[in-house]
Design a protein around this motif. Structure first.
Motif, PDB file in Angstrom:
ATOM      1  N   GLY A   1      -0.711   5.490  -8.979  1.00 49.07           N
ATOM      2  CA  GLY A   1      -1.105   6.875  -9.217  1.00 49.07           C
ATOM      3  C   GLY A   1      -2.150   7.415  -8.263  1.00 49.07           C
ATOM      4  N   THR A   2      -2.325   6.783  -7.086  1.00 49.41           N
ATOM      5  CA  THR A   2      -3.283   7.294  -6.113  1.00 49.41           C
ATOM      6  C   THR A   2      -2.813   6.938  -4.713  1.00 49.41           C
ATOM      7  OG1 THR A   2      -5.583   7.207  -5.328  1.00 49.41           O
ATOM      8  CG2 THR A   2      -4.671   5.192  -6.249  1.00 49.41           C
ATOM      9  N   ASP A   3      -3.133   7.799  -3.772  1.00 45.99           N
ATOM     10  CA  ASP A   3      -2.816   7.502  -2.373  1.00 45.99           C
ATOM     11  C   ASP A   3      -4.057   7.066  -1.594  1.00 45.99           C
ATOM     12  OD1 ASP A   3      -4.151   9.880  -2.337  1.00 45.99           O
ATOM     13  OD2 ASP A   3      -2.554  11.052  -1.394  1.00 45.99           O
ATOM     14  N   ARG A   4      -5.128   6.768  -2.309  1.00 49.74           N
ATOM     15  CA  ARG A   4      -6.367   6.335  -1.667  1.00 49.74           C
ATOM     16  C   ARG A   4      -6.343   4.819  -1.499  1.00 49.74           C
ATOM     17  NH1 ARG A   4     -11.461   9.032  -4.489  1.00 49.74           N
ATOM     18  NH2 ARG A   4     -12.422   8.032  -2.664  1.00 49.74           N
TER      19      ARG A   4
ATOM     20  N   LYS B   1       0.899   5.261  -4.473  1.00 50.92           N
ATOM     21  CA  LYS B   1       1.023   6.547  -5.154  1.00 50.92           C
ATOM     22  C   LYS B   1       2.024   6.464  -6.302  1.00 50.92           C
ATOM     23  CE  LYS B   1       0.396  11.020  -5.637  1.00 50.92           C
ATOM     24  NZ  LYS B   1      -0.876  11.593  -6.113  1.00 50.92           N
ATOM     25  N   LYS B   2       3.116   5.735  -6.081  1.00 51.95           N
ATOM     26  CA  LYS B   2       4.192   5.660  -7.081  1.00 51.95           C
ATOM     27  C   LYS B   2       3.800   4.821  -8.284  1.00 51.95           C
ATOM     28  CE  LYS B   2       9.075   4.337  -7.560  1.00 51.95           C
ATOM     29  NZ  LYS B   2      10.273   3.824  -6.851  1.00 51.95           N
TER      30      LYS B   2
ATOM     31  N   THR C   1      -4.849   1.300   4.249  1.00 55.37           N
ATOM     32  CA  THR C   1      -3.554   1.214   4.936  1.00 55.37           C
ATOM     33  C   THR C   1      -3.552   0.242   6.110  1.00 55.37           C
ATOM     34  OG1 THR C   1      -4.135   3.098   6.347  1.00 55.37           O
ATOM     35  CG2 THR C   1      -2.990   3.575   4.264  1.00 55.37           C
TER      36      THR C   1
ATOM     37  N   TRP D   1       0.813  -1.215   0.000  1.00 59.62           N
ATOM     38  CA  TRP D   1       0.000   0.000   0.000  1.00 59.62           C
ATOM     39  C   TRP D   1       0.847   1.266   0.000  1.00 59.62           C
ATOM     40  CZ3 TRP D   1       0.730   3.404   3.953  1.00 59.62           C
ATOM     41  CH2 TRP D   1       1.276   2.909   5.142  1.00 59.62           C
ATOM     42  N   GLN D   2       2.054   1.192   0.608  1.00 59.15           N
ATOM     43  CA  GLN D   2       2.892   2.394   0.666  1.00 59.15           C
ATOM     44  C   GLN D   2       3.453   2.794  -0.693  1.00 59.15           C
ATOM     45  OE1 GLN D   2       3.492  -0.598   1.940  1.00 59.15           O
ATOM     46  NE2 GLN D   2       5.670  -0.928   2.457  1.00 59.15           N
ATOM     47  N   TYR D   3       3.319   1.891  -1.693  1.00 59.30           N
ATOM     48  CA  TYR D   3       3.813   2.194  -3.044  1.00 59.30           C
ATOM     49  C   TYR D   3       2.667   2.538  -4.006  1.00 59.30           C
ATOM     50  CZ  TYR D   3       7.924  -0.185  -1.156  1.00 59.30           C
ATOM     51  OH  TYR D   3       8.994  -0.563  -0.375  1.00 59.30           O
TER      52      TYR D   3
END
Length: 373
Positions: free
Chosen positions: A78-81, A74-75, A84, A70-72
């Protein structure tokens, strides 16, 4: 024609009851006609109702499981949703309250007729009075409990399913960052394959539309499995439970409890928050008055029925109000009676229909020809 009526006292004091309804189908109560015959010594026994509540509660269960990368998100996605951490939640989305009648065996009456009497009464299987000189309609004393529904699609993703699509290098790697990078590469390959099939540029195109559909569905499922390793999995289902509640006085009662992990639990299971039902009388029953405004007296040998009283019914979870409505209850009202001459008159006998939920007099009039015995 004369008729006498006696009250028969059976059973003890009424106790409030909260019961889960397990019946999957409607409990359609059959009705019966009782006539004065020699075998019953020309006596017709009936009972008045108590008003119970059928409470149907619908809740949304949401289960969230974090993906291992999950920590990757965004990379590589393309989303931090992303989810966690693992969690579960239950939210009540709908409450329906339906009153229905149950026979009160402590309020039984005997309608004593003479030989040759044509008066008859309609009762439920439990002996509850439904009508006089009129065939009663079948009643659903306990409507069907709605089945639990699962809103999750059949093509759901299982935790760890992405491992079916990784290679030996992924398994051998000890670095989560490296594994995330390899998963992202595989994810891009799957997306490219989908685009190629859709545009018709793939090296190996399917022979027909059905085969194309199967290949695209398979790739879509693989893509979802890979994506879940980054974004996590959220499953949602709708669960319905049905309870019955029979109040005997004002006050609060715990109907059930709602746990964030187990969902619906019993009232004495303190792992959940209490869902309470509060009963508060609002409009006590009043005896009828005559044209002069004077209270009517119960006629001699009267045919008894209920004049219900009203109460506010409120369901709450913590400070949230789930349901709030005013309903009529037989047990918060009083009894009154109809003159028996109305139903034994040979020239123009009357009929009466009573509310099966409250015992109230719904309709009274002159018998129709088709209702004559």
């Amino acid at each position: 024609m004369t008729m006498t009526l006696r009250r028969i006292i059976l059973g003890g004091a009424l106790a409030a009851a909260v019961l889960p309804v397990m019946t999957p189908q409607a409990a359609a109560q059959q009705t019966r006609l009782l006539t004065a015959e020699k075998h019953n010594e020309y006596g017709l026994v009936y009972s008045l109702p108590l008003t119970a509540l059928r409470i149907e509660v619908e809740a949304r269960h949401e289960s969230r499981k974090a993906g291992p990368y999950w920590q990757y998100a965004k990379k590589y996605v393309g989303t931090d949703r992303a989810v966690t951490h693992d969690s579960e939640s239950w939210t009540i989305t709908r409450v329906t309250v339906t009153p229905y009648g149950v026979s009160d065996n402590s309020r039984q009456y005997l309608m004593q007729l003479k030989p040759g009497a044509t008066t008859y009464i309609g009762v439920g299987d439990d002996g509850m009075l439904l009508s006089i000189n009129r065939r009663p309609e079948p009643i659903n004393t306990l409507p069907a409990a709605a089945p639990a529904r699962n809103d999750v699609t059949a093509d759901r993703i299982a935790p760890g399913e992405y491992l079916q699509y990784v290679n030996e290098d992924f398994i051998a790697s000890q670095s989560s960052a490296k594994q995330a990078s390899m998963l992202a590469e595989t994810l891009m390959e799957i997306r490219d394959a989908k685009v190629s099939l859709t545009r018709g540029t793939a090296d190996s195109m399917p022979k027909d539309g059905r085969q194309l559909e199967l290949m695209l569905n398979s790739l879509a499922h693989q893509e979802a499995a890979m994506t879940s390793a980054f974004l996590g999995i959220t499953d949602v289902e709708t669960v319905t439970r049905t309870y019955t509640f029979l109040p005997d006085a004002e006050g609060n009662s715990v109907l059930f409890r709602l746990s964030d992990f187990a969902g619906f639990v019993d009232a004495d299971d303190y792992s959940g928050a209490a869902v309470r039902v509060n009963i508060r009388t609002t409009d006590p029953a009043q005896l009828p008055v005559d044209a002069k405004g004077e209270t009517k007296k119960v006629p001699k040998d009267a045919v008894m029925y209920c004049i219900p009283g009203s109460a506010q019914v409120t369901l709450t979870l913590d400070d949230a109000i789930l349901y709030d409505g005013e309903l009529d209850f037989a047990q918060f009202g009083m009894e009154f009676g109809l003159n028996p001459i109305l139903f034994t008159d040979k020239k123009s006998p009357s009929y009466a229909i009573f509310d099966p939920a409250t015992g109230a007099l719904k309709e009274i009039g002159v018998m129709r020809e088709e209702d004559m015995p």
